[in-house]
Design an enzyme around this catalytic site. Sequence first.
Site, PDB file in Angstrom:
ATOM      1  N   ILE B  94       1.164  -1.297  -0.150  1.00  0.00           N
ATOM      2  CA  ILE B  94       0.395   0.352  -0.330  1.00  0.00           C
ATOM      3  C   ILE B  94       0.781   1.491   0.325  1.00  0.00           C
ATOM      4  O   ILE B  94       2.305   1.641   0.384  1.00  0.00           O
ATOM      5  CB  ILE B  94      -0.880  -0.261   0.998  1.00  0.00           C
ATOM      6  CG1 ILE B  94      -1.857  -1.340   1.228  1.00  0.00           C
ATOM      7  CG2 ILE B  94      -1.902   0.609   1.178  1.00  0.00           C
ATOM      8  CD1 ILE B  94      -2.394  -1.713   2.969  1.00  0.00           C
ATOM      9  N   CYS B  95       0.744   1.884  -0.910  1.00  0.00           N
ATOM     10  CA  CYS B  95       0.530   3.139  -0.775  1.00  0.00           C
ATOM     11  C   CYS B  95       0.275   4.390  -0.146  1.00  0.00           C
ATOM     12  O   CYS B  95      -1.098   4.896  -0.366  1.00  0.00           O
ATOM     13  CB  CYS B  95       1.474   3.462  -2.546  1.00  0.00           C
ATOM     14  SG  CYS B  95       2.306   5.269  -2.654  1.00  0.00           S
ATOM     15  N   LEU B  96       0.621   4.843   1.121  1.00  0.00           N
ATOM     16  CA  LEU B  96       0.354   5.380   1.797  1.00  0.00           C
ATOM     17  C   LEU B  96       1.160   7.029   2.532  1.00  0.00           C
ATOM     18  O   LEU B  96       2.458   5.672   3.675  1.00  0.00           O
ATOM     19  CB  LEU B  96      -0.766   4.849   2.718  1.00  0.00           C
ATOM     20  CG  LEU B  96      -1.414   5.447   3.785  1.00  0.00           C
ATOM     21  CD1 LEU B  96      -2.678   6.536   2.926  1.00  0.00           C
ATOM     22  CD2 LEU B  96      -2.856   4.760   4.323  1.00  0.00           C
TER      23      LEU B  96
END
Lengths: 473, 156
Positions: B94-96
């Site tokens: 996840i790109c967060l």
Amino acid sequence: MDTPRRCFVCLTDEEPTDPPGSWVDPCPCTLEAHQDCMLSWVTDCERSNKPLKCPVCKSDIQMDGPWDPIAHIHDVIHRKFTRASPFILLTGVSVGVQFSLQMYGAMALWTFAGKEALLRFALGPEMLIDGRSPGALRFAKERIVNALILMNVAPTLLISQLLPGLTNRYFMQSASIYGIYSMIRNDNFLEWPPSPRLAMVALPIIRKAYFSFWRDFVMPYEVKLNRQISGLPPLDPRENGDGAHNRQDLDRNGEGGFVGLLQNILDVLDPDEEEPAAGANNGGREARPGARNEFRLEQHEEGDEIRVELLIQEIEEGAVEIPRADNDGQDAHPQWDQAQGDLADGHRQENQRDAPQAPPARRMGLGGLLSSVSNSIVGALLLPGISFAMGEALRLILPRSWTTAPFARNHWLFGPSPSGRPGLLQQQWGRSLVGGCLYVVLNDILRVYSKSRRVAAMQNRKVKNVDRPRRKK
Amino acid sequence: MATGMRTKRVAKERQKIDKFGLPPGIELVEGNDLKEWLFDIRVLDNNPLYNDNVYRLKFVFSDSYPIEPPEVTFVDKPARPVPMHPHIYSNGIICLDLLGNQGWSPVQSAESICMSIQSMLTSNSKNERPPGDEEFVRVNRQRPRDIEFLYHDNTV
């Protein structure tokens, strides 16, 4: 007011048994924490270049620590210099390369050796004595050659700062050849006090000796300090083949100079490739990018490039990437590697328990790299001026009889030699030379001292308390 | 010390969940291990991309948690697919910004991360993977928190 404090890091409530001072209100909002918890977070923020701000209200978090005047002044000067050096550099570049190089050479000669030496060199001895010129063509030719020689002063200073390994290899050889040549031609060559020629021959050798001394005795200490400043655990030889990793670390440390600089530039520009695909195998050393490794080894200098080495170390704050961290991270997450079966699972558990994850390496920013490069360039170019200033300081401090030429008192260090040469400290170039060397040594000592003070201060610091109305009775 | 901190903190978070429960749509599936937790999450509205599905999040707490962020990924199982989202790679990463070193701070918790991811799904309308997904999935060997994502996209 009635609710007990709760540490926002470890979520533990305040106990009546907590020693006073173990809690801190780091900011004006409601956040509260243990000093210890805060400190480990602050260290982490510093390592990843995160601004120290309250995560909730975004106000700055202040640190309290023992204050050392020298370390403070050193920091201030360094910061000012870092801010100023890009401007100095840009201005210098924009003034036209050749003109500035020639001017620089002339100026350096003037500062270092004095006005007469410059005039004699640039205009020829005849000009100085009787103003007659030996024919226009020859005159012009000599002047042009000398101007070209002057042009080389700045590049030489820069090269010796940025490519110390090459410098030592090249200058040592040419200095020795020139020394032998001079000895054959001139019987007085090896006499004390030295002539400028002897000084030129001796300087690379002294320099190399000094660097070797520094590397053997002071470097390990400074490397340790660097690691402490960046909050990394000391390099300790571990079992399970970590020796290899350490060796690699040293390899990297040992490679300085332009190659190291290049390596760092590559690291900055290409962060993806740098994290090696250590893959599933534990000793993932072989998996490191092969091509670059070879390149690194080929270019391996003799290892006397401490200056740039340390420069680079400062950029990275000692945290050259730690391969161990990668491996552990890899092992801890087999889903990244589809090939790793359930069998590895038990192994992985064990592994994680044994080796606590090293924090990920701090990566220097492009800005940090540039300001270091600019600092070292401007620092190199200012060296003649600094040498002169130190020489003048020597003249003021030392007794007059040591530094003024005429009266012969036969002293081995200060007096004129039997051949009538004035003593080393009695000439401007000699004083500058001694002053310059003195400056280099003092500067190194000051840097290490200020680092050690910083480490000491880091161990005693605390997060500053903010006055909060609600805590007051 | 570091390990002690992680254990204590994760245990505290667990106590809080046991005491106060979790927000709707978030469920702790496996939380007895103090190192690794599994959550099931679903969206609460009628977003056509996600409304019939339940997704599984895996939390791995490193020894430096909560100084460092936990590693949070979607698990890919037959009944628990990886949701389609322009910030979620097909291998579950996840790109967060919250999950990277820069965006993380110890005030966050497993619960708050679940809520952020939930709202990230709820507000999304694009049925796509991040650009370069295939290449990334094939090449990436880094730990998620060391990947330097560019958090440039504030729209999703």
